[in-house]
Design a protein around this motif. Structure first.
Motif, PDB file in Angstrom:
ATOM      1  N   LYS A  46     -19.409   8.679   8.083  1.00  0.00           N
ATOM      2  CA  LYS A  46     -18.566   8.633   6.891  1.00  0.00           C
ATOM      3  C   LYS A  46     -19.493   8.690   5.673  1.00  0.00           C
ATOM      4  CE  LYS A  46     -14.620   5.855   8.519  1.00  0.00           C
ATOM      5  NZ  LYS A  46     -13.863   4.598   8.283  1.00  0.00           N
ATOM      6  N   PRO A  47     -19.150   9.417   4.628  1.00  0.00           N
ATOM      7  CA  PRO A  47     -17.942  10.228   4.465  1.00  0.00           C
ATOM      8  C   PRO A  47     -18.176  11.712   4.729  1.00  0.00           C
ATOM      9  CG  PRO A  47     -18.928   9.868   2.331  1.00  0.00           C
ATOM     10  CD  PRO A  47     -19.850   9.219   3.327  1.00  0.00           C
ATOM     11  N   GLN A  48     -19.429  12.109   5.069  1.00  0.00           N
ATOM     12  CA  GLN A  48     -19.708  13.547   5.204  1.00  0.00           C
ATOM     13  C   GLN A  48     -19.089  14.163   6.453  1.00  0.00           C
ATOM     14  OE1 GLN A  48     -22.166  11.308   4.578  1.00  0.00           O
ATOM     15  NE2 GLN A  48     -22.733  11.823   2.462  1.00  0.00           N
ATOM     16  N   HIS A  49     -18.805  13.320   7.470  1.00  0.00           N
ATOM     17  CA  HIS A  49     -18.243  13.785   8.736  1.00  0.00           C
ATOM     18  C   HIS A  49     -19.193  14.717   9.485  1.00  0.00           C
ATOM     19  CE1 HIS A  49     -14.375  12.820   6.443  1.00  0.00           C
ATOM     20  NE2 HIS A  49     -14.628  11.810   7.256  1.00  0.00           N
ATOM     21  N   ARG A  50     -20.463  14.313   9.464  1.00  0.00           N
ATOM     22  CA  ARG A  50     -21.454  14.987  10.317  1.00  0.00           C
ATOM     23  C   ARG A  50     -21.326  14.452  11.746  1.00  0.00           C
ATOM     24  NH1 ARG A  50     -26.181  13.314   9.834  1.00  0.00           N
ATOM     25  NH2 ARG A  50     -25.605  11.436   8.664  1.00  0.00           N
ATOM     26  N   ILE A  51     -21.587  15.303  12.704  1.00  0.00           N
ATOM     27  CA  ILE A  51     -21.567  14.880  14.110  1.00  0.00           C
ATOM     28  C   ILE A  51     -22.884  14.167  14.401  1.00  0.00           C
ATOM     29  CG2 ILE A  51     -21.421  15.626  16.520  1.00  0.00           C
ATOM     30  CD1 ILE A  51     -19.898  18.118  15.498  1.00  0.00           C
ATOM     31  N   VAL A  52     -22.814  12.857  14.622  1.00  0.00           N
ATOM     32  CA  VAL A  52     -24.033  12.072  14.850  1.00  0.00           C
ATOM     33  C   VAL A  52     -24.196  11.678  16.313  1.00  0.00           C
ATOM     34  CG1 VAL A  52     -24.066  11.170  12.500  1.00  0.00           C
ATOM     35  CG2 VAL A  52     -22.848   9.906  14.296  1.00  0.00           C
ATOM     36  N   GLN A  53     -23.142  11.856  17.099  1.00  0.00           N
ATOM     37  CA  GLN A  53     -23.185  11.529  18.518  1.00  0.00           C
ATOM     38  C   GLN A  53     -22.157  12.409  19.215  1.00  0.00           C
ATOM     39  OE1 GLN A  53     -22.244   7.396  19.339  1.00  0.00           O
ATOM     40  NE2 GLN A  53     -23.754   7.220  20.968  1.00  0.00           N
ATOM     41  N   ILE A  54     -22.504  12.925  20.381  1.00  0.00           N
ATOM     42  CA  ILE A  54     -21.573  13.816  21.085  1.00  0.00           C
ATOM     43  C   ILE A  54     -21.798  13.687  22.583  1.00  0.00           C
ATOM     44  CG2 ILE A  54     -23.054  15.874  21.138  1.00  0.00           C
ATOM     45  CD1 ILE A  54     -20.433  17.433  20.251  1.00  0.00           C
ATOM     46  N   SER A  55     -20.751  13.920  23.364  1.00  0.00           N
ATOM     47  CA  SER A  55     -20.890  13.773  24.814  1.00  0.00           C
ATOM     48  C   SER A  55     -21.674  14.948  25.399  1.00  0.00           C
ATOM     49  CB  SER A  55     -19.524  13.651  25.481  1.00  0.00           C
ATOM     50  OG  SER A  55     -18.708  14.758  25.202  1.00  0.00           O
ATOM     51  N   ASP A  56     -22.391  14.660  26.457  1.00  0.00           N
ATOM     52  CA  ASP A  56     -23.333  15.610  27.059  1.00  0.00           C
ATOM     53  C   ASP A  56     -22.643  16.818  27.676  1.00  0.00           C
ATOM     54  OD1 ASP A  56     -25.865  16.427  27.644  1.00  0.00           O
ATOM     55  OD2 ASP A  56     -26.106  15.185  29.433  1.00  0.00           O
ATOM     56  N   VAL A  88     -20.227  11.045  32.059  1.00  0.00           N
ATOM     57  CA  VAL A  88     -20.909  11.814  31.018  1.00  0.00           C
ATOM     58  C   VAL A  88     -21.408  10.873  29.930  1.00  0.00           C
ATOM     59  CG1 VAL A  88     -20.650  13.632  29.294  1.00  0.00           C
ATOM     60  CG2 VAL A  88     -19.448  13.812  31.486  1.00  0.00           C
ATOM     61  N   ARG A  89     -22.671  11.029  29.545  1.00  0.00           N
ATOM     62  CA  ARG A  89     -23.271  10.176  28.517  1.00  0.00           C
ATOM     63  C   ARG A  89     -22.941  10.675  27.111  1.00  0.00           C
ATOM     64  NH1 ARG A  89     -29.410  10.448  28.992  1.00  0.00           N
ATOM     65  NH2 ARG A  89     -28.866  12.661  29.156  1.00  0.00           N
ATOM     66  N   LEU A  90     -22.978   9.746  26.172  1.00  0.00           N
ATOM     67  CA  LEU A  90     -22.992  10.134  24.765  1.00  0.00           C
ATOM     68  C   LEU A  90     -24.440  10.313  24.346  1.00  0.00           C
ATOM     69  CD1 LEU A  90     -20.337   7.733  23.161  1.00  0.00           C
ATOM     70  CD2 LEU A  90     -20.024  10.062  23.988  1.00  0.00           C
TER      71      LEU A  90
END
Length: 519
Positions: free
Chosen positions: A43-53, A238-240
């Motif tokens: 927040k607030p830029q809404h960048r993807i900082v974590q994603i599932s493998d 599946v890992r984050l």
């Protein structure tokens, strides 16, 4: 249909709600099931900082390509504005799905997204819009079927009938091999009160399952998730990525997530049940987890999101009908008790003594509270009616009350568990209700209920529900669900809240009459 109420409320002495199972932090597993993928935005830029493998299974991009990308770059402008509005204005715990089209590396893919705004980040679950493995049903067809089921539920005459209509309907809608209606007892053991199944599935109707099968931690999560779906127990978690949320420096809290992975011990439990996939939906009555609808299938199955949403709606309707039926039953019982209470009061106020007013005449305390015996200890004398303990045993009871400073209505349907000496007269007094008159002087009205010995049938031996490894840390669920029967002793029929309320009203009348007669 058999009324299971007494069975459900039967007092089970042993507590099977394992503290060990309930202490596992299920919401911090940091793993998801692979039938969808997940991303965490700042927040607030809404960048993807974590994603599932497993993101590459759904869009043509790697984890590295997706991380630090702006979520706004993946969506048409109008869709991003809609999601932004949901993130900023969501004031309810209900997670409303939204259809999105992600454009990644020149390819567009449609998804159903669940958005979970948190204090430090935004968590988004995504599934392909068209799920495979269950019969596709249009919204109109689902709506029509739910409306028809609702009309059936409204005409149901009892709680077991409501539960049976629900499981029959859900089995027909979903195609699951077995659907169970599961009600919790006061100690969180569950009893199957309704069942719809294929002939080749094991029969669990009427069986009780120990509380450790659905420990407290898991029960609490049902207030945050509309259902728990496991399309197949044979999946690779599946890992984050990265493992630690860079915004909080902790594991990401997956409490609200449908995709949240499952504890290995539960997957082992499903294997022991001889099923490959499951889905469970909560029945919440009066803001309390009343029971579950539990669906089992021998092979992998992934009901579409639309169908799951219809089941969520249907279970909320079932919960409402259960609540209404419980309320209706309570009103009827109160009306019956009020009628008896009015007759008893008229008789009581026209009598010359407490004993005459409560024990003699056409109406008595026996009929009001469904008692097998009554003892009135008042003004130095003991007067009894029906089956009661001996006078010396009554005196020992009174001494116990006085030691425990009992000055309010007290009831138990398992007296020998509370007062060990009462095992000597358990046949006539396993149930007890106490109406204090003058507790300091040892004056009480006691109502007794006889022991009702019942045979409880469990789905497997509850004493072996958890099997520990020698290391004292690793454990396994029981591997057999064969019927295990045990005798429940030292118990009476349970005291209903309406009966406790009626007892309090009689106590007030007795105290009022004593004051009036003396002064």
């Amino acid at each position: 249909m058999k009324d299971t109420n007494a069975m459900v409320n039967l007092t089970i002495k042993k507590d099977y709600d394992s503290d060990f199972c309930g202490s596992i932090p299920l919401h911090l597993v940091n793993l998801i099931q692979p039938y969808g993928f997940m991303m965490v935005l700042d927040k607030p830029q809404h960048r993807i900082v974590q994603i599932s493998d497993n993101v590459g299974d759904f869009v043509p991009a790697s984890v590295e390509e997706m991380l630090e990308n702006s979520f706004a770059n993946l969506l048409p402008g109008y869709q991003y504005d809609e999601i932004l509005s949901k993130i900023n204005n969501q004031k309810t715990e209900e997670n409303i799905p939204v259809n999105v089209v992600l454009s990644v590396n020149g390819r567009e893919n449609s998804f159903t997204a669940l958005i979970h705004p948190k204090e430090d980040y935004v968590l988004i679950e995504l599934e392909k819009s068209q799920s495979v493995g269950a019969t596709d049903t249009s919204f109109l067809e689902l709506y029509q079927q739910v409306k028809y089921i609702t009309s059936q539920l409204k005409n149901a005459a009892s709680i077991p009938e409501i539960a049976q209509i629900a499981v029959d309907s859900i089995k027909k809608l979903t195609g699951f091999d077995r659907v169970l209606g599961y009600q919790f007892d006061p100690k969180w053991n569950g009893i199957v009160i309704a069942q719809a199944k294929e002939e080749n599935m094991d029969d669990y109707m009427g069986l009780r399952f120990p509380a450790s099968d659905v420990p407290k931690q898991a029960r609490d999560l049902y207030f945050r998730n509309p259902y728990r779906l496991i399309p197949t127990r044979e999946y690779t978690p599946v890992r984050l990525i990265p493992v630690i949320n860079p915004l909080t420096q902790r594991f990401t809290d997956l409490s609200d997530c449908n995709l949240r992975s499952v504890a290995p011990v539960h997957l082992e439990y499903l294997a022991n049940l001889k099923i490959m996939s499951s889905m469970s939906l909560p029945l919440i009555v009066g803001n309390k987890l009343w029971g579950l609808i539990s669906c089992h299938h021998k092979t992998p199955i992934l009901p579409g999101y639309e169908l799951r949403s219809a089941l969520e709606l249907l279970c909320s309707i079932v919960s409402g009908q259960l609540s209404g039926k419980e309320r209706e039953n309570s009103v009827q019982l109160k009306a019956q008790l009020k009628s008896v209470h009015a007759e008893l009061l008229e008789q009581f106020y026209n009598s010359s003594s407490i004993a005459e007013g409560l024990l003699e005449g056409e109406t008595s305390l026996h009929s009001l509270l469904d008692l097998s015996g009554i003892a009135i200890i008042f003004e130095g004398s003991i007067l009894t009616s029906g089956s009661t303990p001996k006078n010396q045993e009554l005196k020992e009871l009174i001494a116990w009350f006085r030691r425990n400073k009992l000055d309010k209505i007290y009831s138990t349907d398992n007296l020998p568990n509370e007062f060990v000496q009462s095992k000597d007269f358990k046949e006539i007094a396993s149930g007890l209700i106490v109406l204090p008159i003058n507790a300091e002087q040892g004056e009480f009205i006691l109502g007794f209920r006889k022991e009702v010995t019942q045979t409880v049938s469990w789905g497997g031996n509850p004493h072996q529900a958890i099997q520990m490894e020698p290391d004292g840390k690793t454990y396994h669920p029981r591997n057999s669900f064969a019927v295990y029967q045990e005798q429940v002793k030292f118990t009476s029929l349970p005291w209903k809240p309406e009966e406790i309320e009626a007892a309090e009203a009689i106590r007030s009348a007795v105290l009022e009459k004593i004051v009036r007669d003396r002064y």
